[in-house]
Write a protein that holds these residues in place. Structure first.
Motif, PDB file in Angstrom:
ATOM      1  N   THR A 170       0.820  -1.215   0.000  1.00  0.00           N
ATOM      2  CA  THR A 170       0.000   0.000   0.000  1.00  0.00           C
ATOM      3  C   THR A 170       0.854   1.265   0.000  1.00  0.00           C
ATOM      4  OG1 THR A 170      -0.131  -0.133   2.421  1.00  0.00           O
ATOM      5  CG2 THR A 170      -1.927  -1.130   1.165  1.00  0.00           C
ATOM      6  N   GLY A 171       2.073   1.152  -0.504  1.00  0.00           N
ATOM      7  CA  GLY A 171       2.958   2.316  -0.509  1.00  0.00           C
ATOM      8  C   GLY A 171       3.069   2.994  -1.850  1.00  0.00           C
ATOM      9  N   GLY A 172       2.165   2.670  -2.788  1.00  0.00           N
ATOM     10  CA  GLY A 172       2.238   3.232  -4.131  1.00  0.00           C
ATOM     11  C   GLY A 172       1.646   4.623  -4.232  1.00  0.00           C
ATOM     12  N   PRO A 173       1.765   5.239  -5.403  1.00  0.00           N
ATOM     13  CA  PRO A 173       1.249   6.596  -5.620  1.00  0.00           C
ATOM     14  C   PRO A 173      -0.241   6.712  -5.329  1.00  0.00           C
ATOM     15  CG  PRO A 173       2.720   5.981  -7.395  1.00  0.00           C
ATOM     16  CD  PRO A 173       2.507   4.744  -6.581  1.00  0.00           C
ATOM     17  N   SER A 174      -0.634   7.876  -4.845  1.00  0.00           N
ATOM     18  CA  SER A 174      -2.037   8.116  -4.500  1.00  0.00           C
ATOM     19  C   SER A 174      -2.859   8.559  -5.701  1.00  0.00           C
ATOM     20  CB  SER A 174      -2.135   9.165  -3.391  1.00  0.00           C
ATOM     21  OG  SER A 174      -1.460  10.356  -3.759  1.00  0.00           O
ATOM     22  N   LEU A 175      -2.216   8.849  -6.821  1.00  0.00           N
ATOM     23  CA  LEU A 175      -2.929   9.104  -8.078  1.00  0.00           C
ATOM     24  C   LEU A 175      -2.900   7.806  -8.891  1.00  0.00           C
ATOM     25  CD1 LEU A 175      -1.885  12.663  -9.320  1.00  0.00           C
ATOM     26  CD2 LEU A 175      -4.074  11.929  -8.389  1.00  0.00           C
ATOM     27  N   GLU A 176      -4.014   7.104  -8.913  1.00  0.00           N
ATOM     28  CA  GLU A 176      -4.073   5.822  -9.602  1.00  0.00           C
ATOM     29  C   GLU A 176      -4.244   6.029 -11.109  1.00  0.00           C
ATOM     30  OE1 GLU A 176      -5.672   6.640  -6.906  1.00  0.00           O
ATOM     31  OE2 GLU A 176      -5.612   5.042  -5.409  1.00  0.00           O
ATOM     32  N   MET A 177      -3.428   5.333 -11.896  1.00  0.00           N
ATOM     33  CA  MET A 177      -3.463   5.453 -13.352  1.00  0.00           C
ATOM     34  C   MET A 177      -3.495   4.081 -14.006  1.00  0.00           C
ATOM     35  SD  MET A 177      -0.766   8.569 -14.011  1.00  0.00           S
ATOM     36  CE  MET A 177      -0.770  10.037 -12.966  1.00  0.00           C
ATOM     37  N   PRO A 178      -4.493   3.255 -13.707  1.00  0.00           N
ATOM     38  CA  PRO A 178      -4.486   1.882 -14.242  1.00  0.00           C
ATOM     39  C   PRO A 178      -4.520   1.798 -15.764  1.00  0.00           C
ATOM     40  CG  PRO A 178      -6.613   2.401 -13.244  1.00  0.00           C
ATOM     41  CD  PRO A 178      -5.673   3.494 -12.847  1.00  0.00           C
ATOM     42  N   LEU A 179      -5.211   2.721 -16.414  1.00  0.00           N
ATOM     43  CA  LEU A 179      -5.273   2.656 -17.873  1.00  0.00           C
ATOM     44  C   LEU A 179      -3.914   2.992 -18.487  1.00  0.00           C
ATOM     45  CD1 LEU A 179      -8.788   4.204 -18.625  1.00  0.00           C
ATOM     46  CD2 LEU A 179      -8.126   1.797 -18.396  1.00  0.00           C
ATOM     47  N   TYR A 180      -3.253   4.020 -17.976  1.00  0.00           N
ATOM     48  CA  TYR A 180      -1.947   4.373 -18.522  1.00  0.00           C
ATOM     49  C   TYR A 180      -0.893   3.328 -18.165  1.00  0.00           C
ATOM     50  CZ  TYR A 180       2.206   7.097 -19.720  1.00  0.00           C
ATOM     51  OH  TYR A 180       3.399   7.517 -20.263  1.00  0.00           O
ATOM     52  N   THR A 181      -0.923   2.781 -16.943  1.00  0.00           N
ATOM     53  CA  THR A 181       0.077   1.771 -16.599  1.00  0.00           C
ATOM     54  C   THR A 181      -0.163   0.467 -17.364  1.00  0.00           C
ATOM     55  OG1 THR A 181      -1.161   1.065 -14.606  1.00  0.00           O
ATOM     56  CG2 THR A 181       0.550   2.741 -14.324  1.00  0.00           C
ATOM     57  N   THR A 182      -1.403   0.221 -17.796  1.00  0.00           N
ATOM     58  CA  THR A 182      -1.651  -0.892 -18.712  1.00  0.00           C
ATOM     59  C   THR A 182      -0.905  -0.668 -20.022  1.00  0.00           C
ATOM     60  OG1 THR A 182      -3.832  -1.408 -17.779  1.00  0.00           O
ATOM     61  CG2 THR A 182      -3.424  -2.102 -20.047  1.00  0.00           C
ATOM     62  N   GLN A 183      -0.976   0.567 -20.535  1.00  0.00           N
ATOM     63  CA  GLN A 183      -0.241   0.890 -21.753  1.00  0.00           C
ATOM     64  C   GLN A 183       1.266   0.770 -21.545  1.00  0.00           C
ATOM     65  OE1 GLN A 183      -1.441   4.253 -24.169  1.00  0.00           O
ATOM     66  NE2 GLN A 183      -3.319   4.506 -22.972  1.00  0.00           N
ATOM     67  N   LEU A 184       1.743   1.226 -20.388  1.00  0.00           N
ATOM     68  CA  LEU A 184       3.182   1.128 -20.113  1.00  0.00           C
ATOM     69  C   LEU A 184       3.615  -0.339 -20.042  1.00  0.00           C
ATOM     70  CD1 LEU A 184       3.660   3.889 -17.363  1.00  0.00           C
ATOM     71  CD2 LEU A 184       4.395   3.986 -19.753  1.00  0.00           C
ATOM     72  N   ALA A 185       2.817  -1.164 -19.366  1.00  0.00           N
ATOM     73  CA  ALA A 185       3.177  -2.572 -19.196  1.00  0.00           C
ATOM     74  C   ALA A 185       3.249  -3.311 -20.523  1.00  0.00           C
ATOM     75  CB  ALA A 185       2.170  -3.254 -18.270  1.00  0.00           C
ATOM     76  N   LEU A 186       2.281  -3.031 -21.404  1.00  0.00           N
ATOM     77  CA  LEU A 186       2.162  -3.775 -22.651  1.00  0.00           C
ATOM     78  C   LEU A 186       2.769  -3.048 -23.843  1.00  0.00           C
ATOM     79  CD1 LEU A 186      -1.517  -4.962 -22.139  1.00  0.00           C
ATOM     80  CD2 LEU A 186       0.584  -6.230 -21.652  1.00  0.00           C
ATOM     81  N   GLY A 187       3.268  -1.840 -23.612  1.00  0.00           N
ATOM     82  CA  GLY A 187       3.895  -1.053 -24.662  1.00  0.00           C
ATOM     83  C   GLY A 187       5.345  -0.760 -24.355  1.00  0.00           C
ATOM     84  N   ASP A 188       5.589   0.279 -23.565  1.00  0.00           N
ATOM     85  CA  ASP A 188       6.955   0.717 -23.259  1.00  0.00           C
ATOM     86  C   ASP A 188       7.800  -0.375 -22.611  1.00  0.00           C
ATOM     87  OD1 ASP A 188       5.361   3.010 -23.773  1.00  0.00           O
ATOM     88  OD2 ASP A 188       6.811   4.287 -22.755  1.00  0.00           O
TER      89      ASP A 188
END
Length: 324
Positions: A170-188
């Motif tokens: 539970t120490g992650g960023p407080s601004l959740e960006m699941p859609l963008y991190t999906t793109q990062l995971a499967l793209g960048d």
């Protein structure tokens, strides 16, 4: 957040489950996110179906690791064995389903400022608060004895390994960006080699998002936000269509990927705590259409939501579009 059910009598018979096992026949009824409940099917089990079209499935879990998610992560691990049991018994056209599962989180590295007076009718004498947060940036987690950044069907102890790695903290960023991190995971992160090897061209891609906040995806840095954070139709944030277009391009067509979102259909409270209305994620599901389902995190148990996810992925498998 939940009930657990299966889409077809084929799966039901293979698993040998009944209502006593905690499964229900109501699919896609929570949350009101569009997509018509996605590919979850009807509220009653159908007659036994023929073997499925797709034989491979690549599943990415994007899990909120902000400060309010401890109970949800624990419940996900508790109910995940039922999800895996269904996949293990899933009969593809050429045998058992060849699946793999990876985990990343909703956060990225970020510097920003919270200005409490922004968006309020009168100035408040509270100084702006600088924030500097670190996230996974779409990196798939490799922990708990994993040999790759994903868990293969053939790996030992799939359920226990996932339950371990899905406890993302539970120490992650407080601004959740699941859609963008999906793109990062499967793209960048695929392009730079970090997550290379996860995606298979002939597999159905399935994305599961679990969060108690709305999506606040944006690509910039060093910005200022007020009390309202993100919202629908806010030009500073990525629209859900950006991720839909990304996944369409990545897989080749809308019919080669599916998604299940577990979030707040409205502002609500459950045994997990409070959840915000995830309007942007509901829009993501609605615009995706048939192969998408929105389930409520407000039920306080993830069994239903996981059932709705596997039912949606089952339906997507049965109608998988060929590679062009």
């Amino acid at each position: 957040m939940n009930k657990f059910c299966i889409a077809s009598a084929l799966l039901l018979a293979a698993c040998g489950v009944s209502d006593e096992d905690g499964f229900t026949g109501n699919v896609g009824t929570d949350g009101g996110g569009g997509g018509g409940g996605g590919g979850g099917g009807s509220s009653e089990f159908t007659d036994a179906a023929p073997p499925e079209v797709c034989s491979k499935m690549d599943i990415l879990f994007v899990i909120d690791d902000s400060g309010s998610m401890a109970e949800e992560q624990g419940n996900l691990g508790q109910n995940f064995p039922q999800f895996i049991n269904v996949l293990d018994e899933y009969m593809a056209a050429d045998g058992l389903l060849d699946y793999r599962i990876a985990v990343t989180t909703t956060g990225r590295d970020l510097d920003y400022v919270i200005d409490p007076s922004q968006g309020l009718p009168i100035p408040i004498p509270i100084p702006p608060l600088p924030m500097s947060e670190s996230g996974d940036n779409g990196v798939m987690r490799q922990e708990c004895g994993m040999t790759n950044r994903w868990i293969d069907r053939t790996d030992g102890n799939v359920s226990s390994t996932f339950s371990c790695v899905a406890n993302v903290g539970t120490g992650g960023p407080s601004l959740e960006m699941p859609l963008y991190t999906t793109q990062l995971a499967l793209g960048d992160r695929i392009s730079d080699g970090t997550n290379a090897g996860f995606l298979r061209e002939d597999a159905l891609l399935a994305v599961v998002i679990l969060t108690d906040e709305d999506d606040c995806s944006r690509t910039d840095n060093n910005f200022t936000i007020g009390n309202d954070q993100c919202g629908t139709n806010n030009a500073d944030y990525l629209p859900p269509s950006d991720t839909i277009n990304f996944l369409d391009t990545l897989t080749g067509s809308r019919g080669r990927w599916a998604t299940a979102v577990i979030a707040g259909p409205s502002a609500c409270t459950s045994s997990f705590g409070e959840a915000s209305h995830a309007a942007n994620l509901q829009q993501f599901v609605s615009e995706t259409g048939e192969n998408a389902v929105f389930s409520s995190i407000c039920d306080g148990d993830l069994s239903t939501a996981l059932g709705e996810a596997v039912a949606t992925f089952d339906a997507a498998c049965r109608t998988l579009e060929p590679i062009e």
